[in-house]
Design a protein around this motif. Structure first.
Motif, PDB file in Angstrom:
ATOM      1  N   GLU A 208     -12.556 -69.951   5.535  1.00  0.00           N
ATOM      2  CA  GLU A 208     -11.078 -69.452   5.566  1.00  0.00           C
ATOM      3  C   GLU A 208     -10.708 -69.452   4.039  1.00  0.00           C
ATOM      4  O   GLU A 208      -9.879 -68.373   3.928  1.00  0.00           O
TER       5      GLU A 208
ATOM      6  N   ARG B 242      -6.663 -67.272   0.502  1.00  0.00           N
ATOM      7  CA  ARG B 242      -7.201 -66.954   2.015  1.00  0.00           C
ATOM      8  C   ARG B 242      -7.158 -65.435   1.950  1.00  0.00           C
ATOM      9  O   ARG B 242      -6.078 -64.786   1.589  1.00  0.00           O
ATOM     10  N   GLU B 243      -8.442 -64.758   2.610  1.00  0.00           N
ATOM     11  CA  GLU B 243      -8.497 -63.315   2.652  1.00  0.00           C
ATOM     12  C   GLU B 243      -7.829 -62.609   1.664  1.00  0.00           C
ATOM     13  O   GLU B 243      -7.194 -61.912   1.650  1.00  0.00           O
TER      14      GLU B 243
ATOM     15  N   LYS C 167      -1.087 -65.072  -0.138  1.00  0.00           N
ATOM     16  CA  LYS C 167      -2.605 -65.332   0.136  1.00  0.00           C
ATOM     17  C   LYS C 167      -3.259 -65.969  -0.953  1.00  0.00           C
ATOM     18  O   LYS C 167      -4.181 -66.529  -0.819  1.00  0.00           O
TER      19      LYS C 167
END
Length: 350
Positions: free
Chosen positions: A253, A333-334, A284
């Protein structure tokens, strides 16, 4: 560092899951004879087992300790408490803000970027996360906050290492590195760590990491190894025993991304790019930080960010013998990795 930055009081945000050992660390700060004046802000005075024998004057919110430190409770607005502390006579060497064990450290850290008065007088020095070697792996599975606290950290105190086997310790460190390859990691029992390792770190200055392990930034990256020449690759494993072979552990993640260039950056392109990046992708990006070498600028520029908020300053002159290279780190994240790499490339002075 500019006059301005150096006069600001360094603030350490102390986070960690319930029972990891934050209280032990706080009690040491409030009782040890370290000769410094620290202000410790705790969320709930009662919850934290602070030894009443250490307290001298318990007026409404601010308690003085035998060793000259003060302790206070946030009963509401952190900004209000900070303003009060900064108005007290005799400034503090540092301020420590403890977050509750279940909390995401982001809002606390953001306080130091948002409020003008706070920003004038204080600077976020480091996020320190105390983690429990025995239970962390379980927490990472069931508690998203625990993962945020690791991802957010500049310094990780991996505590209770005496309660786990060597193999378990290696496994838990691998998990930590999968989430955050850049934080300085201290293995401890009963939080026995030098206070200088957690307080007044100047932690967004990546040099603190790079002094210790010059190849550290390559580790989380995975891109720099493939063109190693034969034995070079194994050699890298040999001497990096603190995370030997651990770099293959990637959290599904969380991601981290490091960028570097020894070509100067164009400030007129870089600043808008960075601001635009955190404005559009800030949710993010948990943490961002870097040291920048701009063309036509003899000073190193350092910045750090929490989600959409950034702060930066000219720090000092580049030394004559220093490699003038820019280094950036993003943890989140991402992350839109290719987009970030391309954007960064486009800021290089041509």
């Amino acid at each position: 560092m500019s006059e301005l930055t150096s006069q600001k009081i360094p603030v350490t945000v102390l986070t960690g899951y319930l029972g990891a050992g934050k209280t032990t660390l706080l009690n040491r700060i409030l009782s040890e004879n370290h000769g410094k004046k620290y202000a410790v802000i705790v969320n709930e005075f009662g919850e934290i087992g602070i030894d009443n024998d250490l307290i001298i004057g318990a007026d409404e919110e601010v308690f003085e300790m035998n060793n000259g430190c003060v302790c206070c409770t946030v009963r509401g607005d952190l900004v209000r408490i900070l303003d009060g502390l900064m108005k007290r006579k005799g400034k503090f060497d540092a301020i420590i803000v403890e977050t509750t064990g279940l909390a995401d450290p982001a809002p606390v850290a953001q306080t130091f970027f948002v409020d003008e008065d706070v920003q004038k007088n204080a600077r976020l020095d480091a996020v320190v996360t105390v983690a429990d070697a025995r239970w962390l792996s379980d927490r990472l599975k069931d508690a998203p906050e625990a993962k945020n606290q690791i991802a957010f950290a500049d310094v990780i105190v991996l505590n209770k290492t005496d309660l786990v086997s060597k193999a378990e310790l290696a496994e838990v460190e691998a998990r930590i590195r999968g989430i955050n390859p850049y934080a300085k990691l201290h293995r401890t029992e009963r939080c026995k760590v030098a206070l200088s390792d957690v307080l007044e770190r100047g932690a967004f200055d990546l040099d603190r990491i790079l002094e210790i392990e010059p190849e550290f930034l390559d580790v989380g990256d995975g891109h720099d190894h493939h063109h190693d020449h034969g034995h070079g690759h194994d050699h890298h494993h040999d001497h990096s025993h603190s995370h030997g072979g651990l770099k293959h552990y990637h959290d599904e993640e969380m991601q981290s991304l490091s960028l570097r260039t020894d070509k100067p950056l164009d400030a007129t392109k870089f600043m808008p790019w960075l601001q635009n990046l955190v404005a559009s992708e800030g949710q993010k990006i948990l943490r961002s930080k870097g040291i920048l070498a701009f063309s036509d600028d003899d000073d190193r520029y350092v910045f750090q960010g929490v989600h959409m908020m950034l702060e930066g300053d000219h720090q000092r002159k580049w030394k004559d013998d220093e490699r003038r290279e820019s280094r950036l780190v993003f943890i989140g994240r991402e992350l839109p990795e290719q987009m970030i790499r391309d954007g960064f490339e486009s800021c290089i002075t041509t």
